[in-house]
Design a protein around this motif. Structure first.
Motif, PDB file in Angstrom:
ATOM      1  N   GLY A  45       0.644  -1.063  -0.036  1.00 50.83           N
ATOM      2  CA  GLY A  45       0.530   0.499  -0.117  1.00 50.83           C
ATOM      3  C   GLY A  45       1.327   1.064  -0.106  1.00 50.83           C
ATOM      4  O   GLY A  45       1.808   1.145   0.714  1.00 50.83           O
ATOM      5  N   CYS A  46       0.542   2.028  -1.050  1.00 51.33           N
ATOM      6  CA  CYS A  46       1.369   2.877  -1.487  1.00 51.33           C
ATOM      7  C   CYS A  46       1.108   3.825  -2.167  1.00 51.33           C
ATOM      8  O   CYS A  46       0.548   4.015  -3.185  1.00 51.33           O
ATOM      9  CB  CYS A  46       2.817   2.989  -1.519  1.00 51.33           C
ATOM     10  SG  CYS A  46       4.098   4.028  -2.591  1.00 51.33           S
ATOM     11  N   HIS A  47       1.140   5.074  -2.130  1.00 53.94           N
ATOM     12  CA  HIS A  47       1.111   6.426  -3.411  1.00 53.94           C
ATOM     13  C   HIS A  47       1.906   6.726  -3.908  1.00 53.94           C
ATOM     14  O   HIS A  47       1.966   7.575  -5.278  1.00 53.94           O
ATOM     15  CB  HIS A  47       0.221   8.388  -2.149  1.00 53.94           C
ATOM     16  CG  HIS A  47       1.513   8.414  -2.083  1.00 53.94           C
ATOM     17  ND1 HIS A  47       2.280   7.776  -0.364  1.00 53.94           N
ATOM     18  CD2 HIS A  47       1.647   9.893  -1.755  1.00 53.94           C
ATOM     19  CE1 HIS A  47       2.565   8.679   0.322  1.00 53.94           C
ATOM     20  NE2 HIS A  47       2.387   9.633  -0.368  1.00 53.94           N
ATOM     21  N   VAL A  48       3.379   6.964  -3.628  1.00 60.18           N
ATOM     22  CA  VAL A  48       4.308   7.018  -4.571  1.00 60.18           C
ATOM     23  C   VAL A  48       4.737   6.068  -5.050  1.00 60.18           C
ATOM     24  O   VAL A  48       6.160   6.277  -4.913  1.00 60.18           O
ATOM     25  CB  VAL A  48       5.693   8.065  -3.706  1.00 60.18           C
ATOM     26  CG1 VAL A  48       4.950   9.242  -2.950  1.00 60.18           C
ATOM     27  CG2 VAL A  48       5.885   6.837  -2.471  1.00 60.18           C
ATOM     28  N   ARG A  49       4.114   5.053  -5.870  1.00 60.02           N
ATOM     29  CA  ARG A  49       4.333   4.022  -6.502  1.00 60.02           C
ATOM     30  C   ARG A  49       4.024   4.646  -7.986  1.00 60.02           C
ATOM     31  O   ARG A  49       4.472   3.639  -9.015  1.00 60.02           O
ATOM     32  CB  ARG A  49       4.451   2.269  -6.145  1.00 60.02           C
ATOM     33  CG  ARG A  49       5.324   2.411  -5.173  1.00 60.02           C
ATOM     34  CD  ARG A  49       6.929   2.413  -5.504  1.00 60.02           C
ATOM     35  NE  ARG A  49       7.629   2.027  -5.280  1.00 60.02           N
ATOM     36  CZ  ARG A  49       8.853   2.517  -4.699  1.00 60.02           C
ATOM     37  NH1 ARG A  49       8.564   3.813  -4.305  1.00 60.02           N
ATOM     38  NH2 ARG A  49       9.811   2.194  -3.537  1.00 60.02           N
ATOM     39  N   GLY A  50       3.506   5.410  -8.182  1.00 57.55           N
ATOM     40  CA  GLY A  50       2.387   6.069  -9.158  1.00 57.55           C
ATOM     41  C   GLY A  50       1.779   6.872  -8.868  1.00 57.55           C
ATOM     42  O   GLY A  50       0.208   6.313  -8.453  1.00 57.55           O
ATOM     43  N   TYR A  51       1.833   7.659  -9.206  1.00 58.41           N
ATOM     44  CA  TYR A  51       0.702   8.908  -7.893  1.00 58.41           C
ATOM     45  C   TYR A  51      -0.740   8.881  -9.321  1.00 58.41           C
ATOM     46  O   TYR A  51      -0.712  10.284  -9.628  1.00 58.41           O
ATOM     47  CB  TYR A  51       1.240  10.315  -7.693  1.00 58.41           C
ATOM     48  CG  TYR A  51       0.545  10.970  -6.537  1.00 58.41           C
ATOM     49  CD1 TYR A  51       0.035  10.497  -5.176  1.00 58.41           C
ATOM     50  CD2 TYR A  51       0.067  12.327  -7.139  1.00 58.41           C
ATOM     51  CE1 TYR A  51      -0.493  11.530  -4.568  1.00 58.41           C
ATOM     52  CE2 TYR A  51      -0.538  13.110  -6.283  1.00 58.41           C
ATOM     53  CZ  TYR A  51      -0.621  12.658  -4.959  1.00 58.41           C
ATOM     54  OH  TYR A  51      -1.366  13.869  -3.655  1.00 58.41           O
ATOM     55  N   PHE A  72       2.806   5.522 -15.118  1.00 57.39           N
ATOM     56  CA  PHE A  72       2.592   6.571 -14.388  1.00 57.39           C
ATOM     57  C   PHE A  72       3.589   5.749 -13.164  1.00 57.39           C
ATOM     58  O   PHE A  72       4.997   6.003 -12.402  1.00 57.39           O
ATOM     59  CB  PHE A  72       1.503   6.607 -13.134  1.00 57.39           C
ATOM     60  CG  PHE A  72       1.844   8.249 -13.440  1.00 57.39           C
ATOM     61  CD1 PHE A  72       0.894   8.360 -15.141  1.00 57.39           C
ATOM     62  CD2 PHE A  72       0.864   8.948 -12.275  1.00 57.39           C
ATOM     63  CE1 PHE A  72       0.713   9.734 -15.379  1.00 57.39           C
ATOM     64  CE2 PHE A  72       0.250  10.440 -12.677  1.00 57.39           C
ATOM     65  CZ  PHE A  72      -0.089  10.203 -13.989  1.00 57.39           C
ATOM     66  N   GLN A  73       3.816   3.940 -13.203  1.00 57.02           N
ATOM     67  CA  GLN A  73       4.429   3.052 -12.171  1.00 57.02           C
ATOM     68  C   GLN A  73       6.023   3.294 -12.650  1.00 57.02           C
ATOM     69  O   GLN A  73       6.952   3.460 -12.213  1.00 57.02           O
ATOM     70  CB  GLN A  73       4.308   2.059 -12.105  1.00 57.02           C
ATOM     71  CG  GLN A  73       2.460   1.427 -11.432  1.00 57.02           C
ATOM     72  CD  GLN A  73       2.198   0.317 -11.126  1.00 57.02           C
ATOM     73  OE1 GLN A  73       1.935  -0.105 -12.436  1.00 57.02           O
ATOM     74  NE2 GLN A  73       1.636   0.178 -10.281  1.00 57.02           N
ATOM     75  N   ASP A  74       5.993   2.812 -13.870  1.00 58.32           N
ATOM     76  CA  ASP A  74       7.584   2.993 -14.661  1.00 58.32           C
ATOM     77  C   ASP A  74       8.115   4.608 -14.709  1.00 58.32           C
ATOM     78  O   ASP A  74       9.727   4.406 -14.688  1.00 58.32           O
ATOM     79  CB  ASP A  74       7.351   2.450 -16.301  1.00 58.32           C
ATOM     80  CG  ASP A  74       6.737   1.673 -15.996  1.00 58.32           C
ATOM     81  OD1 ASP A  74       7.100   0.637 -15.541  1.00 58.32           O
ATOM     82  OD2 ASP A  74       6.504   0.547 -17.378  1.00 58.32           O
ATOM     83  N   LEU A  75       7.794   4.851 -14.974  1.00 57.64           N
ATOM     84  CA  LEU A  75       7.968   6.785 -14.890  1.00 57.64           C
ATOM     85  C   LEU A  75       8.676   7.038 -13.558  1.00 57.64           C
ATOM     86  O   LEU A  75      10.494   7.098 -13.361  1.00 57.64           O
ATOM     87  CB  LEU A  75       7.238   7.658 -15.099  1.00 57.64           C
ATOM     88  CG  LEU A  75       7.832   9.430 -15.074  1.00 57.64           C
ATOM     89  CD1 LEU A  75       9.522   9.856 -15.627  1.00 57.64           C
ATOM     90  CD2 LEU A  75       6.982  10.292 -15.658  1.00 57.64           C
ATOM     91  N   THR A  76       7.737   6.853 -12.516  1.00 59.23           N
ATOM     92  CA  THR A  76       8.230   6.580 -10.583  1.00 59.23           C
ATOM     93  C   THR A  76       9.589   5.564 -10.268  1.00 59.23           C
ATOM     94  O   THR A  76      10.202   6.646  -9.881  1.00 59.23           O
ATOM     95  CB  THR A  76       7.024   6.311 -10.189  1.00 59.23           C
ATOM     96  OG1 THR A  76       6.028   7.448 -10.400  1.00 59.23           O
ATOM     97  CG2 THR A  76       6.989   6.576  -8.317  1.00 59.23           C
ATOM     98  N   ALA A  77       9.645   4.834 -11.137  1.00 60.45           N
ATOM     99  CA  ALA A  77      10.639   3.712 -10.885  1.00 60.45           C
ATOM    100  C   ALA A  77      11.798   5.042 -11.582  1.00 60.45           C
ATOM    101  O   ALA A  77      12.582   4.915 -11.212  1.00 60.45           O
ATOM    102  CB  ALA A  77      10.516   2.156 -11.413  1.00 60.45           C
ATOM    103  N   LEU A 122      17.207  12.642  -7.781  1.00 59.67           N
ATOM    104  CA  LEU A 122      15.397  13.532  -7.309  1.00 59.67           C
ATOM    105  C   LEU A 122      14.196  13.255  -6.993  1.00 59.67           C
ATOM    106  O   LEU A 122      14.128  11.653  -7.458  1.00 59.67           O
ATOM    107  CB  LEU A 122      15.594  14.018  -8.825  1.00 59.67           C
ATOM    108  CG  LEU A 122      16.610  14.431  -9.707  1.00 59.67           C
ATOM    109  CD1 LEU A 122      15.673  15.261 -11.448  1.00 59.67           C
ATOM    110  CD2 LEU A 122      17.375  15.098  -9.483  1.00 59.67           C
ATOM    111  N   CYS A 123      13.638  14.542  -6.341  1.00 57.89           N
ATOM    112  CA  CYS A 123      12.649  14.125  -6.079  1.00 57.89           C
ATOM    113  C   CYS A 123      11.059  13.384  -6.815  1.00 57.89           C
ATOM    114  O   CYS A 123      11.095  14.690  -8.209  1.00 57.89           O
ATOM    115  CB  CYS A 123      12.159  14.885  -4.829  1.00 57.89           C
ATOM    116  SG  CYS A 123      10.290  15.822  -4.531  1.00 57.89           S
ATOM    117  N   LEU A 124      10.825  12.857  -7.039  1.00 62.46           N
ATOM    118  CA  LEU A 124       9.140  12.870  -7.244  1.00 62.46           C
ATOM    119  C   LEU A 124       8.879  14.215  -7.504  1.00 62.46           C
ATOM    120  O   LEU A 124       7.572  13.858  -8.469  1.00 62.46           O
ATOM    121  CB  LEU A 124       8.305  12.029  -6.072  1.00 62.46           C
ATOM    122  CG  LEU A 124       6.884  11.211  -7.093  1.00 62.46           C
ATOM    123  CD1 LEU A 124       7.656  10.762  -8.456  1.00 62.46           C
ATOM    124  CD2 LEU A 124       6.543   9.991  -6.094  1.00 62.46           C
TER     125      LEU A 124
END
Ligand code: SF4
Lengths: 78, 586
Positions: free
Chosen positions: B432-438, B466-471, B478-480
């Motif tokens: 459970g996470c919001h910063v893997r693909g916002y 979103f998940q791939d770009l976040t990775a 850098l910061c998300l």
């Protein structure tokens, strides 16, 4: 009858948190933002009577008597 | 026994595939550790790793990533933190530290340009994080300190790693893995600077990116002015602001803990991380210090307010302070209190179990700090709370009251009214996470464009991108939050000028997909099957009772098969050989 406009973030500057506006039949979101001095490109999100959608489409929706709008500039976080 | 070995390896070839940070850290970790390892065993390792852009002049270029196996979820953990520590690790001359084994007594690592040494930390053991930092800075003037608090020492599954006192690699219990190795802290200092392949090119692209960030309404306006707390009102107005352990979706009193209120009544100044032009961090008034303290983020505001039915800014500021001192993740800590309050509401937790101490009841502001301290120190009933909401609810035989995915507590967005975000929660490789693909960005905030938050069409495509770009971003250093203004092309440009590569936007997105699949492979080998790609039954079966999301459930059964297909995985959610081959993972 009045409609309630909830404003957020920097839209509150010089306007306050909530603005009450007289309702006139046929009034749309566009009329509301015109009278508040806010332009469509400044808005990132808009809710009219609990419904959200693309800003341009929502601005064309007639507002309801006793209804409300919530208007947000670009905000984000996480 | 812990020994120190300094060695030089060429990771450039690997970096071409996995970039750095989260991606390269996962690759290095997986090459060395059996996925079945007990997270607390000496055989487990923990990787502290920068991205290629950490320590450069790029905007927000100072973040580091902690990679290990999570004691909370059993999945791969990669927790990211800002502040200054990551940049100073680079200035000491290191890209990464891999810690293995277990010390027989508490130790800390001290690293600078000339030496790296393991020193005794008996005198630091048991101390809160700010005192530990102060004592270490006294011993090593100019050093940046990363440390665990009592929660990490006592192996709480929600233990965080803190740096610069108020920055956290917060999620997935990474602090407990440090604790299991008797490793209290790591100090870093130095004056070296990373070699840049094309310094003039990097200067130019950095300037362009800074301009984009400045001109963007979010990174140049909303975030610097109000911090992440600005989300309270917009999420609440959409009826996806979870209340009382996700029993509702709208809080009539949310304004009391909003970004607007925080700014107007409590803000002293911005508190930016290294080289960050955005500066979303807050420095706020508190009775803890006349100079102020680090302020709460959106998730923290929500979890100690709406999720507990309290809505008192001072309670939240205090709770945030204590989580930082104890070294616990604010989301998991608050969410576990929320689950405990629902268990109390439903009669599973009784007054007797709490030893007549402060009652864990929705709305009881006195209970928050009281139980946080017990949780962080694992005292009495706090010992059970320290394991997170899943293990707590499971102890009572009702895991369905834990609002978690893969045992990690969910953040501040109810998936019933944000269908894409719900899909991303269910499929997140770290639970459970919001910063893997916002996906909050397009579904709620209208960035980069507004999607219908209830519509399923195309959400699997958005989730994957979103998940791939976040990775990718998590691997750069850098910061998300830069992604509100920058895209894959800008990240590729900054990497290219730094490393001398010639990646396109497509190349870096492919690297992101490779990293995502690598993490999935770890989880599968660790025994986390795709059956755990799900949501708590509340979201699948109980209609939202109130607000603009009223009547909705999450339609995961419709979205999940589409997502697996989009990823090129089979219908059981297992990456196919064909896709792995394409990604260079076979
Ligand atoms: S945007 Fe916020 S979290 Fe990100 S680097 Fe800047 S201050 Fe830190």
């Amino acid at each position: 009858m009045a409609i309630k406009i909830k404003l957020f973030a920097n839209f509150r500057e010089g306007r306050g948190k909530i603005v009450e506006m007289d309702y006139t039949p046929g009034m749309t979101g566009q009329d509301v933002i015109d009278s508040l001095g806010i332009t469509a490109p400044e808005i990132a999100a808009l809710i009219v009577d609990g419904v959200d959608g693309k800003v341009d489409a929502m601005l064309a929706v007639p507002v309801k008597e006793d209804g409300y709008m919530a208007i947000f500039p670009p905000v984000a976080g996480g | 026994m812990v020994t120190w070995e300094k060695f030089y390896v060429s990771i450039f070839e690997l970096a071409k595939k996995y970039i750095g940070g989260r991606g390269l850290g996962t690759k290095l970790y997986m090459d060395e550790v059996d996925p079945q390892v007990d997270p607390f065993a000496a055989e487990n390792k923990i990787v502290f790793i920068n991205g290629p852009l950490s320590g450069t002049a790029t905007p927000t270029g100072g973040r580091y990533m902690v990679v290990t196996k999570s004691p909370l979820t059993g999945c791969i953990a990669s927790s990211n933190s800002g502040g200054e520590w990551g940049a100073y690790l680079k200035y000491a001359g290191y890209d990464a530290i891999i810690v293995e084994g277990k010390a027989s007594l508490p130790v800390y690592l001290n690293i600078d340009e000339e030496k790296a040494e393991i020193l005794p930390a008996l005198d630091l053991w048991g101390k809160y994080t700010s005192e530990t930092s102060d004592l270490l800075i006294e011993k090593h003037p100019g050093a940046k300190v990363l440390t665990i608090g009592p929660a990490g020492e006592k192996l709480s599954q929600m233990a965080a790693i803190m740096n610069e006192k108020d920055r956290a690699a917060g999620r997935s219990g990474v602090g407990a893995v440090m604790g299991s190795k008797n490793l209290k802290a790591i100090t870093v200092k130095g004056n070296l600077r990373p070699e840049i392949a094309r310094p003039d090119g990097l200067k130019a692209v950095t300037k362009e990116c800074r301009t984009l960030l400045k001109e963007n309404g979010v990174t140049g306006g909303g975030l610097p002015t109000y911090g992440t707390a600005v989300l309270v009102n917009i999420i609440n107005e959409h009826g996806v602001y979870p209340t009382k352990n996700f029993q509702g979706g709208q809080d009539p009193d949310a304004e009391a803990v909003s970004g607007e209120t925080l700014t107007e009544k409590y803000l002293i100044k911005r508190n930016p991380c290294h080289h960050c032009p955005i500066g979303c961090g807050r420095w706020v008034k508190s009775d803890k210090s006349p100079d102020g303290i680090g302020g709460p983020e959106y998730e923290t505001l929500w979890v100690f307010a709406g999720d507990l039915g309290i809505d008192d800014m001072e309670v939240v500021i205090d709770a945030n302070y204590w989580c930082n001192e104890l070294g616990i993740d604010t989301i998991s800590a608050g969410a576990t209190l929320a689950a405990a309050m629902e268990l109390y509401q439903r009669g599973y937790i009784t007054d007797e179990m709490l030893d007549d101490e402060v009652i864990l009841k929705f709305g009881n502001a006195d209970s928050v700090v009281h139980w946080l301290k017990k949780m962080g120190n694992r005292e009495g009933f706090g010992d059970l709370l320290a394991r997170g909401s899943y293990r707590l609810a499971d102890f009572f035989g009702v895991p369905e009251y834990s609002m978690s995915v893969k045992k990690q507590d969910l953040p501040a967005y109810d998936p019933r009214g944000i269908q894409g975000m719900g899909l991303q929660y269910a499929t997140s490789n770290r639970g459970g996470c919001h910063v893997r693909g916002y996906l909050i960005s397009p579904e709620i905030l209208g960035l980069p464009e507004k999607l219908d938050r209830f519509d399923l069409a195309g959400k699997e495509v958005w989730a994957k991108v979103f998940q791939d770009l976040t990775a990718v971003i998590d691997s750069t250093g850098l910061c998300l939050f830069t992604s509100f203004a920058l895209g894959a092309k800008e990240y590729a440009d900054m990497l290219n000028e730094t490393l001398g590569t010639d990646w396109t936007a497509e190349d870096v997105l492919l690297a992101g997909e490779r990293i995502w699949n690598l993490e999935k492979l770890f989880n599968l080998e660790a025994g986390i099957s795709s059956e755990e790609d799900t949501l708590p039954p509340r979201f699948l079966e109980e209609e939202m009772p109130d607000g603009p999301t009223k009547g909705w459930v999450h339609k995961l059964d419709e979205l999940l098969p589409l997502y697996y297909k989009e990823r090129g995985w089979d219908e059981d959610g297992i990456p196919t050989e064909e896709r792995l081959e394409k990604l260079g993972l076979l």
